[in-house]
Structures are given as C-alpha cells and as structure tokens.
Write a protein that holds these residues in place. Structure first.
Motif, mmCIF file in Angstrom:
data_model
loop_
_atom_site.group_PDB
_atom_site.id
_atom_site.type_symbol
_atom_site.label_atom_id
_atom_site.label_comp_id
_atom_site.label_asym_id
_atom_site.label_seq_id
_atom_site.Cartn_x
_atom_site.Cartn_y
_atom_site.Cartn_z
ATOM 1 N N ILE A 1 54.836 41.452 42.916
ATOM 2 C CA ILE A 1 53.554 42.153 43.008
ATOM 3 C C ILE A 1 52.400 41.173 42.810
ATOM 4 O O ILE A 1 51.396 41.215 43.538
ATOM 5 N N TYR A 2 52.535 40.271 41.838
ATOM 6 C CA TYR A 2 51.494 39.277 41.601
ATOM 7 C C TYR A 2 51.301 38.381 42.822
ATOM 8 O O TYR A 2 50.168 38.133 43.258
ATOM 9 N N ILE A 3 52.406 37.898 43.357
ATOM 10 C CA ILE A 3 52.327 37.017 44.524
ATOM 11 C C ILE A 3 51.677 37.741 45.697
ATOM 12 O O ILE A 3 50.797 37.198 46.374
ATOM 13 N N ALA A 4 52.108 38.982 45.940
ATOM 14 C CA ALA A 4 51.522 39.774 47.020
ATOM 15 C C ALA A 4 50.029 39.982 46.791
ATOM 16 O O ALA A 4 49.218 39.882 47.725
ATOM 17 N N GLY A 5 49.649 40.261 45.536
ATOM 18 C CA GLY A 5 48.240 40.460 45.215
ATOM 19 C C GLY A 5 47.412 39.221 45.497
ATOM 20 O O GLY A 5 46.329 39.305 46.095
ATOM 21 N N PHE A 6 47.900 38.065 45.094
ATOM 22 C CA PHE A 6 47.172 36.823 45.342
ATOM 23 C C PHE A 6 47.018 36.558 46.838
ATOM 24 O O PHE A 6 45.939 36.174 47.304
ATOM 25 N N LEU A 7 48.086 36.746 47.586
ATOM 26 C CA LEU A 7 48.056 36.462 49.016
ATOM 27 C C LEU A 7 47.168 37.451 49.772
ATOM 28 O O LEU A 7 46.396 37.061 50.654
ATOM 29 N N ILE A 8 47.255 38.733 49.422
ATOM 30 C CA ILE A 8 46.436 39.741 50.092
ATOM 31 C C ILE A 8 44.956 39.551 49.778
ATOM 32 O O ILE A 8 44.103 39.564 50.677
ATOM 33 N N CYS A 9 44.650 39.358 48.497
ATOM 34 C CA CYS A 9 43.248 39.244 48.085
ATOM 35 C C CYS A 9 42.617 37.917 48.509
ATOM 36 O O CYS A 9 41.393 37.826 48.630
ATOM 37 N N SER A 10 43.423 36.893 48.724
ATOM 38 C CA SER A 10 42.867 35.609 49.147
ATOM 39 C C SER A 10 42.317 35.672 50.567
ATOM 40 O O SER A 10 41.487 34.852 50.957
ATOM 41 N N ARG A 11 42.733 36.688 51.330
ATOM 42 C CA ARG A 11 42.267 36.842 52.707
ATOM 43 C C ARG A 11 41.105 37.812 52.814
ATOM 44 O O ARG A 11 40.577 38.047 53.884
ATOM 45 N N LYS A 12 40.715 38.400 51.672
ATOM 46 C CA LYS A 12 39.629 39.368 51.665
ATOM 47 C C LYS A 12 38.632 39.004 50.581
ATOM 48 O O LYS A 12 38.960 38.326 49.616
ATOM 49 N N LYS A 13 37.425 39.464 50.736
ATOM 50 C CA LYS A 13 36.415 39.250 49.714
ATOM 51 C C LYS A 13 36.634 40.245 48.595
ATOM 52 O O LYS A 13 36.636 41.459 48.817
ATOM 53 N N ASP A 14 36.829 39.734 47.405
ATOM 54 C CA ASP A 14 37.075 40.604 46.248
ATOM 55 C C ASP A 14 35.796 41.368 45.906
ATOM 56 O O ASP A 14 34.751 40.762 45.683
ATOM 57 N N PRO A 15 35.857 42.717 45.854
ATOM 58 C CA PRO A 15 34.668 43.500 45.526
ATOM 59 C C PRO A 15 34.249 43.359 44.071
ATOM 60 O O PRO A 15 33.182 43.808 43.685
ATOM 61 N N TYR A 16 35.112 42.742 43.258
ATOM 62 C CA TYR A 16 34.796 42.596 41.839
ATOM 63 C C TYR A 16 34.002 41.316 41.613
ATOM 64 O O TYR A 16 34.316 40.264 42.143
ATOM 65 N N PHE A 17 32.964 41.406 40.790
ATOM 66 C CA PHE A 17 32.205 40.247 40.338
ATOM 67 C C PHE A 17 32.214 40.258 38.821
ATOM 68 O O PHE A 17 32.041 41.316 38.212
ATOM 69 N N PRO A 18 32.427 39.114 38.184
ATOM 70 C CA PRO A 18 32.505 39.078 36.722
ATOM 71 C C PRO A 18 31.299 39.746 36.065
ATOM 72 O O PRO A 18 30.166 39.536 36.477
ATOM 73 N N ARG A 19 31.578 40.545 35.053
ATOM 74 C CA ARG A 19 30.512 41.291 34.386
ATOM 75 C C ARG A 19 29.840 40.445 33.315
ATOM 76 O O ARG A 19 30.405 39.501 32.773
#
Length: 234
Positions: free
Chosen positions: A213-231
C-alpha cells in the motif's frame, strides 16, 4: 526465511519509493516519513543479530539480556507509535485535535517509560501495555485525520493524497498485528505450534499488504499534484 526476505525487500522498496516521491514532493511530513521508513529498514537488519548469534557469531551475547531482540523492537515500537501520532497531527488544522494528539504523545512516553521501569519483561516479550495504548492512540490520530478529511474539500481528491495511503496501511497493520504482539510469549513451537503458524502467517501477510500500500501510494501520488500543503501548526 523466504517470507522474511520478501518482507524485508518490500520494506526496502517502500523506502526507495519514499526517496523517489520526496524528490518531487518535498515537505517536512514526507521527509520524516522517508526517514522513518529508512530507520525501519535499519532496525529490521539489526534485528537479525540473533541469527548471527545462533550461527556462532556474536556468541558472547548468549545467556545475556540481549539474547533475544525483543528489547530492540520494544524501543522501535515506541518510536513508531510516536511517529504515526505526529504524522497525522501534522495534517490537521483543528487546534483541539492537535492538542489532543500532543497530549497523546506525552501520555505514550510516560506510560512506556513506566512500563519499562517497572516491568521485568523488557528483554523477554513485546510489552503489552504501551502497545495497546499506542495502537489506540494511532487509531485516534487516524480517526481525527479522517474526520477533518470528511469536512474538507480534500475528500474529493483523496486518491491524490499520500497521507490517505499511509493511514490505510497503518490502520491495517496495527489492527492485525497488535493482538499477536501482545501474545508473543507463546511464539515457541514447544509452547504452542499452532500459534507460531498463525503468528507467522499474519505477520508476514500483513507486512506484504502494508508495504505494498505504501509503495502504491508513493507511485500514484508522485504522478499527481498532492492537494495537501503542510499546515502552519507543523
């Protein structure tokens, strides 16, 4: 042995994927997640010292308190729980939720130190009290993260958000493994061979799913702009 090697390769792959992701999406929570995964790989490698000891190397550790590696993974467990509590805290904007998780971290540290100080089992088993508390607090931090996620527009882009994948992996891992860690004193064929088979199956199966799940998350999110910005509360 083969199952253990596969699990360690997945751990290493997750760390490498984290490095790859961090190059494209630099933030402090991601940096600490990357460090935590690297730390996990190092601890797992260090934990193999018991095999070297049984093979004739490090024989001076036999019949000492370090003969088993429970002490190492008890320390790692405390650090792991603290990491996850704070990781999800860094993704919260509610001050009340942040205060709750700050208190949770302090409570976990106090309880863990007390159990280590007053228990004679630090070197012999996975200490149960701080693991039960740690699991509850990790689930609490994930619940607060989900609650805030449901109240925000980020829920519409959750598939692009790395913290969501981390939460799913952490949720599965802690729910599946904590009961087995608590009963780890039965991890001996001479005591209960049935428990040993169940323990091995669940631990390795959960690790496979967890790191996948972690690996999939890193690979999927690396191709998209993360909507989260550090608070700002980080």
């Amino acid at each position: 042995m083969t199952a253990a090697i596969i699990a360690h390769l997945l751990e290493l792959s997750a760390f490498i994927a984290a490095l790859f992701y961090y190059r494209k999406n630099k933030s402090k929570p991601t940096f600490y997640l990357m460090l935590f995964l690297g730390f996990t790989v190092c601890v797992e490698i260090l934990g193999w010292y018991t095999i070297l000891m049984d093979s004739g190397y490090l024989s001076f550790l036999k019949n000492s308190v370090f003969q088993k590696n429970y002490w190492l993974f008890n320390i790692y467990g405390i650090i792991s729980y603290l990491f996850y509590i704070n990781y999800f805290k860094w993704h919260l904007t509610s001050r009340d939720s942040v205060r709750i998780l700050n208190f949770s971290s302090l409570l976990l540290i106090v309880v863990s130190l007390a159990e280590i100080a007053f228990s004679n089992d630090f070197f012999n088993i996975f200490l149960p009290i701080f693991r039960l508390l740690g699991t509850f607090l990790v689930l609490l931090s994930i619940s607060l993260y989900y609650l805030e996620l449901l109240r925000s527009e980020q829920i519409l882009q959750v598939q692009k958000s790395l913290p969501f994948y981390v939460s799913v992996g952490a949720l599965i891992f802690h729910l599946c493994t904590t009961p087995l860690f608590i009963y780890s004193s039965y991890f001996s064929n001479s005591i209960d061979p049935g428990f040993v088979r169940l323990y091995t199956l669940v631990i390795f199966g959960t690790n496979y799913l967890f790191y996948s799940i972690y690996i999939a998350g890193f690979l999927i999110c690396s191709r998209k702009k993360d909507p989260y910005f550090p608070r700002k509360n980080f």
